[in-house]
Design a protein around this motif. Structure first.
Motif, short mmCIF file in Angstrom:
data_model
loop_
_atom_site.label_atom_id
_atom_site.label_comp_id
_atom_site.label_asym_id
_atom_site.label_seq_id
_atom_site.Cartn_x
_atom_site.Cartn_y
_atom_site.Cartn_z
N HIS A 70 0.83 -1.20 0.00
CA HIS A 70 0.00 0.00 0.00
C HIS A 70 0.87 1.26 0.00
CE1 HIS A 70 -3.68 2.28 0.75
NE2 HIS A 70 -2.96 3.01 1.58
N PHE A 71 1.86 1.30 0.88
CA PHE A 71 2.71 2.48 1.01
C PHE A 71 3.43 2.81 -0.29
CE2 PHE A 71 7.17 3.78 2.41
CZ PHE A 71 6.88 5.14 2.41
N THR A 72 4.07 1.81 -0.89
CA THR A 72 4.83 2.09 -2.10
C THR A 72 3.93 2.33 -3.31
OG1 THR A 72 5.11 -0.29 -2.45
CG2 THR A 72 6.90 0.87 -1.35
N SER A 73 2.72 1.79 -3.28
CA SER A 73 1.78 2.04 -4.38
C SER A 73 1.27 3.47 -4.37
CB SER A 73 0.60 1.07 -4.31
OG SER A 73 1.01 -0.26 -4.55
N VAL A 74 0.95 3.98 -3.17
CA VAL A 74 0.41 5.34 -3.09
C VAL A 74 1.51 6.38 -3.14
CG1 VAL A 74 -1.62 4.57 -1.80
CG2 VAL A 74 0.37 5.40 -0.54
#
Length: 560
Positions: free
Chosen positions: A61-65
């Motif tokens: 989630h963190f690296t996607s957003v």
């Protein structure tokens, strides 16, 4: 002012937001249930629906957003001074982004992991859903087309980053097998993966790969763009555990360590903020700080794209509903930390105010270049690392953020086409391969159709990204608010952020409308009108729904 003081104030604020405010939202507003069976278990298919360890999912989630946008936006917005950018990033993370990202995951999980666009049809109206999904498609089109340009530019300008960026994919494939098949424990896999990634970063400067500036009739940038889309198409079709999850997880760890390296160097170097807190010597042509600050810095404060990730891929992998707080809210804190690093690098990473002013000669200057060069200057002076290696480290950080966002973005675009296939009963469009093909084709049509042989067509509509993205965030908060009202829960904690955001976004759209007209840019003028019209229509639909719900509640009250 000392950059260390600014850093400590920012980290303290976001930490307090996670430990106190997000706990309140989780317990009193969203009311997470540890026994609720999530869609990852209900619809488990080993491809998109996969129950996932919350730390691995947080990495995804963190690296996607956290793509290039939380670097670009803040590093541009400091032209108005670092003070307003700092306040918007910190307060936005605590009261806007965390609640928005967390809420989008919760709302999707509670509704069979449906995307926020599809969910609009159920909680608002089918008409609102149709309009909303067009806005979503525009955002994804912009993100995918432009991030491909950002990554290609980084690899052309910093050839020492090519080996680490592409080598990270091989590392992720190995990590995915080790985690999924449980061949090694997660802590051991994490350590080995991080060591491999940092080894690649140190190998990079000794093995640079420079793409020729021209390859036949197309530029080197265009070749990289084609390669990136070919990779993203394959990645979007693979089961999430094969590449998406492990790539995002291990990149998340590496990127988080990279932030700690930058922060540690900053503490040891202790530079001053050479840029002014409030800049009263703005270059000619710089637009007004209000309302444009709030759309220039989108990712890093609040971003509609996050709602797409939260309800598109993250909600399908959530093991327990209670994990939504850690994944969603703490994911927003991670991106806020990156935006804070961008502000510090772009204001304290210069030797003097004169050096800073030479870069910030016009609105739109700075961006990724200021982050890489300014951050490398801080790391060099704080840790003694040579400038080339320091610049490679930060370039790889930026490229990996953008790359993982592009991976997820194309998968989300595939979901949009599949949802359209379901809505309009087009069976062929529901097939992953066809939906992926349509996604790639639409991105390449924009990239090369509008940009010619350079493939930079996405940059043509990029000026509307900030407003369209923030509009999407506001509309997502509207959907969450309607759900809360329906369930008779306090909605003020989503209502106040959405009102502020929608007001600023509509004002920004009107400001840009005038600017496009004065510039004679009729293409963006028409597109601005379309986005503004879509915003107003969905807002009216949501307001009508809220009014109807209040009336129903009032009528039911006497009999309660």
């Amino acid at each position: 002012m000392s950059a260390v003081i600014v850093l400590l104030l920012g980290i303290a604020g976001m930490t307090a937001g996670y430990f106190f405010y997000s706990k309140f939202i989780a317990e009193k507003i969203y009311r997470l249930d540890p026994n609720f069976k999530t869609p990852a278990h209900t619809y488990q298919d080993g491809i998109d629906y996969v129950p996932t360890n919350r730390y691995v999912l947080w990495g995804h989630h963190f690296t996607s957003v956290a793509g290039a946008a939380p670097i670009v936006g803040p590093a541009i917005a400091v032209i108005w001074g670092w003070g307003p950018a700092f306040l918007w990033v910190i307060l936005g993370t605590i009261f806007f982004a965390g609640v928005h990202d967390f809420g989008a995951i919760w709302a999707s999980v509670r509704n069979k992991a449906k995307s926020i666009g599809a969910l609009t049809g159920e909680v608002v109206s089918t008409r609102a859903r149709s309009i909303f999904m067009i806005v979503i498609f525009l955002v994804l089109l912009m993100v995918n087309a432009v991030f491909a340009v950002v990554i290609s530019n980084l690899m052309m300008n910093y050839p020492t980053a090519v080996v680490p960026v592409w080598g990270a994919i091989l590392v992720a494939l190995i990590i995915g097998q080790l985690i999924y098949r449980r061949l090694l424990s997660l802590p051991l896999v994490s350590v080995l993966g991080v060591i491999a990634l940092y080894a690649l970063i140190f190998i990079g400067p000794s093995a640079p790969i420079q793409m020729p500036s021209e390859v036949g009739p197309v530029s080197g940038n265009a070749i990289w763009i084609l390669i990136l889309f070919a990779y993203a198409a394959v990645a979007s079709l693979l089961p999430v555990w094969v590449l998406l999850q492990p790539r995002d997880y291990i990149n998340g760890l590496q990127l988080f360590i990279g932030l700690l390296v930058l922060y540690g160097a900053l503490i040891l170097f202790n530079p001053v903020m050479v840029a002014p807190m409030l800049n009263d010597n703005l270059p000619a042509g710089t637009p007004s700080i209000l309302p444009l600050l709030f759309v220039t810095i989108a990712c890093g404060a609040i971003s509609g794209f996050h709602g797409l990730v939260s309800s598109g891929t993250t909600s399908k992998q959530l093991d327990k509903e209670t994990d939504a707080r850690f994944v969603g809210y703490f994911g927003a804190v991670g991106e806020g930390s990156l935006a804070l690093a961008a502000i510090l690098a772009a204001t304290a990473g210069f030797a003097s105010l004169t050096d800073w002013q030479q870069v910030y000669t016009a609105f739109g200057q700075g961006g990724v270049g200021a982050f890489v060069d300014g951050g490398a200057y801080i790391i060099h002076n704080g840790l003694g690392l040579d400038m080339t290696t320091a610049a490679t480290l930060l370039t790889v950080m930026a490229a990996l953020f953008a790359g993982t966002t592009m991976d997820t973005g194309l998968r989300l675009q595939r979901y949009i086409f599949q949802e359209w296939g379901s809505i309009y009963q087009q069976e062929w469009m529901k097939k992953p391969s066809w939906a992926t093909g349509l996604s790639v084709a639409s991105c390449l049509l924009l990239a090369f159709g509008a940009g010619g042989a350079s493939g930079t067509g996405g940059l043509i509509i990029w000026p509307l990204f900030g407003t369209t993205n923030q509009l999407l965030a506001g509309l997502t908060l509207l959907v969450i608010t309607v759900i809360l009202v329906r369930q008779k829960r306090p909605a003020i904690y989503t209502l106040l952020p959405l009102v502020f955001l929608l007001v600023m976004t509509v004002l920004a759209l009107l400001t840009q409308l005038r600017a496009f007209y004065e510039q004679g840019n009729y293409f963006l003028l028409v597109l601005d009108i379309v986005v503004l019209g879509a915003a107003l229509l969905v807002i009216m639909e949501c307001l009508a729904t809220l009014k109807r719900l209040r009336q129903e509640t009032a009528q039911a009250a006497p009999g309660d």
